[in-house]
Design a protein around this motif. Structure first.
Motif, PDB file in Angstrom:
ATOM      1  N   LEU A  39       0.919  -1.297  -0.038  1.00  0.00           N
ATOM      2  CA  LEU A  39      -0.085   0.072   0.005  1.00  0.00           C
ATOM      3  C   LEU A  39       0.986   1.289   0.077  1.00  0.00           C
ATOM      4  CD1 LEU A  39      -2.744   1.296   0.356  1.00  0.00           C
ATOM      5  CD2 LEU A  39      -2.337   1.290   2.898  1.00  0.00           C
ATOM      6  N   HIS A  40       1.830   1.323   0.774  1.00  0.00           N
ATOM      7  CA  HIS A  40       2.826   2.682   0.859  1.00  0.00           C
ATOM      8  C   HIS A  40       3.534   2.713  -0.174  1.00  0.00           C
ATOM      9  CE1 HIS A  40       1.352   4.015   4.681  1.00  0.00           C
ATOM     10  NE2 HIS A  40       1.130   2.508   4.888  1.00  0.00           N
ATOM     11  N   LEU A  41       4.182   1.468  -0.666  1.00  0.00           N
ATOM     12  CA  LEU A  41       5.056   1.685  -1.908  1.00  0.00           C
ATOM     13  C   LEU A  41       4.091   2.123  -3.093  1.00  0.00           C
ATOM     14  CD1 LEU A  41       6.779  -1.898  -2.048  1.00  0.00           C
ATOM     15  CD2 LEU A  41       7.671   0.259  -1.362  1.00  0.00           C
ATOM     16  N   GLY A  42       3.100   1.679  -3.135  1.00  0.00           N
ATOM     17  CA  GLY A  42       1.854   2.229  -4.138  1.00  0.00           C
ATOM     18  C   GLY A  42       1.652   3.698  -4.023  1.00  0.00           C
ATOM     19  N   LEU A  43       1.676   4.092  -2.639  1.00  0.00           N
ATOM     20  CA  LEU A  43       1.447   5.556  -2.526  1.00  0.00           C
ATOM     21  C   LEU A  43       2.572   6.369  -3.065  1.00  0.00           C
ATOM     22  CD1 LEU A  43      -0.109   5.546   1.048  1.00  0.00           C
ATOM     23  CD2 LEU A  43      -1.437   5.977  -1.282  1.00  0.00           C
ATOM     24  N   GLU A  44       3.699   5.650  -3.158  1.00  0.00           N
ATOM     25  CA  GLU A  44       5.135   6.617  -3.551  1.00  0.00           C
ATOM     26  C   GLU A  44       5.199   6.280  -5.085  1.00  0.00           C
ATOM     27  OE1 GLU A  44       8.194   7.823  -1.690  1.00  0.00           O
ATOM     28  OE2 GLU A  44       6.465   8.142   0.154  1.00  0.00           O
ATOM     29  N   HIS A  45       3.953   5.647  -5.669  1.00  0.00           N
ATOM     30  CA  HIS A  45       4.150   5.606  -7.176  1.00  0.00           C
ATOM     31  C   HIS A  45       5.181   4.330  -7.480  1.00  0.00           C
ATOM     32  CE1 HIS A  45       1.327   8.534  -7.660  1.00  0.00           C
ATOM     33  NE2 HIS A  45       2.168   9.388  -6.987  1.00  0.00           N
ATOM     34  N   LEU A  46       5.169   3.251  -6.698  1.00  0.00           N
ATOM     35  CA  LEU A  46       6.337   2.355  -6.961  1.00  0.00           C
ATOM     36  C   LEU A  46       5.408   1.202  -7.429  1.00  0.00           C
ATOM     37  CD1 LEU A  46       8.523   2.659  -3.917  1.00  0.00           C
ATOM     38  CD2 LEU A  46       9.125   3.309  -6.085  1.00  0.00           C
ATOM     39  N   GLU A  47       5.749   0.310  -8.457  1.00  0.00           N
ATOM     40  CA  GLU A  47       5.230  -0.739  -8.845  1.00  0.00           C
ATOM     41  C   GLU A  47       5.572  -2.159  -7.638  1.00  0.00           C
ATOM     42  OE1 GLU A  47       4.971  -4.345 -12.189  1.00  0.00           O
ATOM     43  OE2 GLU A  47       6.594  -3.063 -12.150  1.00  0.00           O
ATOM     44  N   CYS A  48       4.319  -2.632  -7.325  1.00  0.00           N
ATOM     45  CA  CYS A  48       4.741  -3.464  -6.357  1.00  0.00           C
ATOM     46  C   CYS A  48       4.550  -5.213  -6.732  1.00  0.00           C
ATOM     47  CB  CYS A  48       3.854  -3.047  -5.047  1.00  0.00           C
ATOM     48  SG  CYS A  48       4.193  -4.135  -3.702  1.00  0.00           S
ATOM     49  N   VAL A  49       5.181  -6.051  -6.683  1.00  0.00           N
ATOM     50  CA  VAL A  49       4.901  -7.507  -6.938  1.00  0.00           C
ATOM     51  C   VAL A  49       5.123  -7.944  -5.785  1.00  0.00           C
ATOM     52  CG1 VAL A  49       5.458  -9.261  -8.288  1.00  0.00           C
ATOM     53  CG2 VAL A  49       5.754  -7.161  -9.344  1.00  0.00           C
ATOM     54  N   GLN A  50       3.958  -8.725  -5.354  1.00  0.00           N
ATOM     55  CA  GLN A  50       4.034  -9.763  -4.194  1.00  0.00           C
ATOM     56  C   GLN A  50       4.400 -10.797  -4.139  1.00  0.00           C
ATOM     57  OE1 GLN A  50       0.511  -8.914  -1.693  1.00  0.00           O
ATOM     58  NE2 GLN A  50       0.325  -6.917  -2.708  1.00  0.00           N
ATOM     59  N   ALA A  51       4.887 -11.500  -3.471  1.00  0.00           N
ATOM     60  CA  ALA A  51       5.249 -13.086  -3.256  1.00  0.00           C
ATOM     61  C   ALA A  51       5.040 -13.486  -1.938  1.00  0.00           C
ATOM     62  CB  ALA A  51       6.610 -13.329  -3.712  1.00  0.00           C
ATOM     63  N   ASP A  52       4.110 -14.609  -1.626  1.00  0.00           N
ATOM     64  CA  ASP A  52       3.956 -15.011  -0.443  1.00  0.00           C
ATOM     65  C   ASP A  52       4.897 -16.332  -0.175  1.00  0.00           C
ATOM     66  OD1 ASP A  52       2.968 -17.073  -1.814  1.00  0.00           O
ATOM     67  OD2 ASP A  52       0.770 -16.742  -1.424  1.00  0.00           O
ATOM     68  N   SER A  53       5.819 -16.568  -0.856  1.00  0.00           N
ATOM     69  CA  SER A  53       6.669 -17.755  -0.308  1.00  0.00           C
ATOM     70  C   SER A  53       7.946 -17.466  -0.949  1.00  0.00           C
ATOM     71  CB  SER A  53       6.149 -19.099  -0.620  1.00  0.00           C
ATOM     72  OG  SER A  53       6.273 -19.197  -2.191  1.00  0.00           O
ATOM     73  N   GLY A  54       9.054 -18.111  -0.594  1.00  0.00           N
ATOM     74  CA  GLY A  54      10.354 -17.980  -0.793  1.00  0.00           C
ATOM     75  C   GLY A  54      10.503 -18.400  -2.106  1.00  0.00           C
ATOM     76  N   SER A  55      10.004 -19.611  -2.615  1.00  0.00           N
ATOM     77  CA  SER A  55       9.987 -20.208  -3.848  1.00  0.00           C
ATOM     78  C   SER A  55       9.397 -19.308  -5.023  1.00  0.00           C
ATOM     79  CB  SER A  55       9.608 -21.638  -3.912  1.00  0.00           C
ATOM     80  OG  SER A  55       8.161 -21.688  -3.484  1.00  0.00           O
ATOM     81  N   THR A  56       8.307 -18.696  -4.772  1.00  0.00           N
ATOM     82  CA  THR A  56       7.725 -17.676  -5.561  1.00  0.00           C
ATOM     83  C   THR A  56       8.713 -16.719  -5.826  1.00  0.00           C
ATOM     84  OG1 THR A  56       5.647 -18.360  -4.712  1.00  0.00           O
ATOM     85  CG2 THR A  56       5.710 -16.649  -6.184  1.00  0.00           C
ATOM     86  N   ALA A  57       9.354 -15.925  -4.709  1.00  0.00           N
ATOM     87  CA  ALA A  57       9.926 -14.833  -4.825  1.00  0.00           C
ATOM     88  C   ALA A  57      11.244 -15.483  -5.718  1.00  0.00           C
ATOM     89  CB  ALA A  57      10.627 -14.537  -3.631  1.00  0.00           C
ATOM     90  N   LEU A  58      11.881 -16.515  -5.489  1.00  0.00           N
ATOM     91  CA  LEU A  58      13.298 -16.681  -6.316  1.00  0.00           C
ATOM     92  C   LEU A  58      12.738 -16.900  -7.864  1.00  0.00           C
ATOM     93  CD1 LEU A  58      15.898 -17.266  -5.595  1.00  0.00           C
ATOM     94  CD2 LEU A  58      15.550 -19.662  -4.991  1.00  0.00           C
ATOM     95  N   ALA A  59      11.376 -17.347  -8.146  1.00  0.00           N
ATOM     96  CA  ALA A  59      11.053 -17.709  -9.432  1.00  0.00           C
ATOM     97  C   ALA A  59      11.025 -16.233  -9.968  1.00  0.00           C
ATOM     98  CB  ALA A  59       9.915 -18.548  -9.766  1.00  0.00           C
TER      99      ALA A  59
END
Ligand code: CA
Length: 251
Positions: A39-59
């Motif tokens: 939410l706060h990254l978005g307010l700073e006009h940053l694109e936010c990509v979410q990952a809820d696990s380490g393996s998703t993040a790594l991919a």
């Protein structure tokens, strides 16, 4: 650099407009914290990509470049330190700034002690203002960009520095360095015998970040010596020049 604005890896992602803007990968299994950060990254006009696990993040880290990675230490499956090391070792984001989130002060120590490759850390619970200050500082500093003329491996005695791959070996053995350690080593080894003041090193390594002091240089040198020197107490590579700063020993 390519982007895929259409990717949405978990519910609640902030949608990406067509205009390019800095992108941040947020890795956190607790949805409320992840969404608060986004939410706060978005307010700073940053694109936010979410990952809820380490393996998703790594991919994700293997498939596209990010301007910043916010990585929680405690994740189910692959933990943050493992993910961080893997990102540094083999991904498109080997040089991206990484902000580690930790639950306790002891964990912060662990992150630093293990030298996972994170550039900064924040202890939970954290204030949004503090988070955003760190995010801005890391984004301002940007990737540890490689000078065009320093793509070639740098050979210094038994040390080999590969700027393009951000890799260092000591006597043939790979050594894991944080971005800052790498940057410091590269600056010093590129100019053997030249003395750099702490202020000059601050400028070169931290690029004018506001939260660091000349003491940070001493701390970083100490950490680097532990990894690089046969006897950190009696260094033969990174020498202290009393009253002036530091230099790499003459070759
Ligand atoms: Ca977590």
């Amino acid at each position: 650099m390519w982007r895929n604005a259409a990717i949405d890896y978990s519910e609640g992602s902030v949608e990406s407009p067509p205009a390019p803007r800095p992108s941040v990968l947020v890795v956190e299994d607790e949805a409320n914290i992840r969404e608060l950060v986004c939410l706060h990254l978005g307010l700073e006009h940053l694109e936010c990509v979410q990952a809820d696990s380490g393996s998703t993040a790594l991919a994700l880290a293997r498939s596209r470049r990010f301007d910043l990675i916010v990585l929680d230490l405690m994740l189910p499956g692959l933990d943050g330190v493992t993910v961080c090391r893997a990102i540094r070792r083999e991904s498109l984001n080997a040089d991206a700034p990484i902000l580690m989130l930790t639950a306790r002060r002891e964990e912060s120590d662990k992150v630093v002690g293990l030298d996972s490759g994170a550039d900064d850390y924040l202890t939970k619970p954290f204030g949004v203002r503090e988070l955003m200050a760190r995010v801005r500082a890391l984004l301002r500093r940007g990737r540890q960009r490689v000078e065009p003329d320093s793509i070639e491996p740098l050979i210094y005695k038994h040390i080999r520095v590969e700027p393009a791959r951000r890799r260092v070996t000591v006597g043939g053995t790979p050594v894991e360095l944080t971005s800052q350690e790498f940057q410091l080593l590269q600056v010093l080894l590129s100019h053997p015998g030249i003395v750099f003041s702490r202020e000059a090193l601050l400028q070169k390594v931290w690029k004018g970040a506001t939260f660091v002091t000349v003491r940070s240089v001493d701390t970083l040198v100490k950490r680097l010596r532990k990894k690089m020197e046969a006897d950190p107490a009696d260094p033969s590579v990174i020498l202290t020049v009393w009253g002036s700063g530091y230099k790499a020993a003459d070759v």
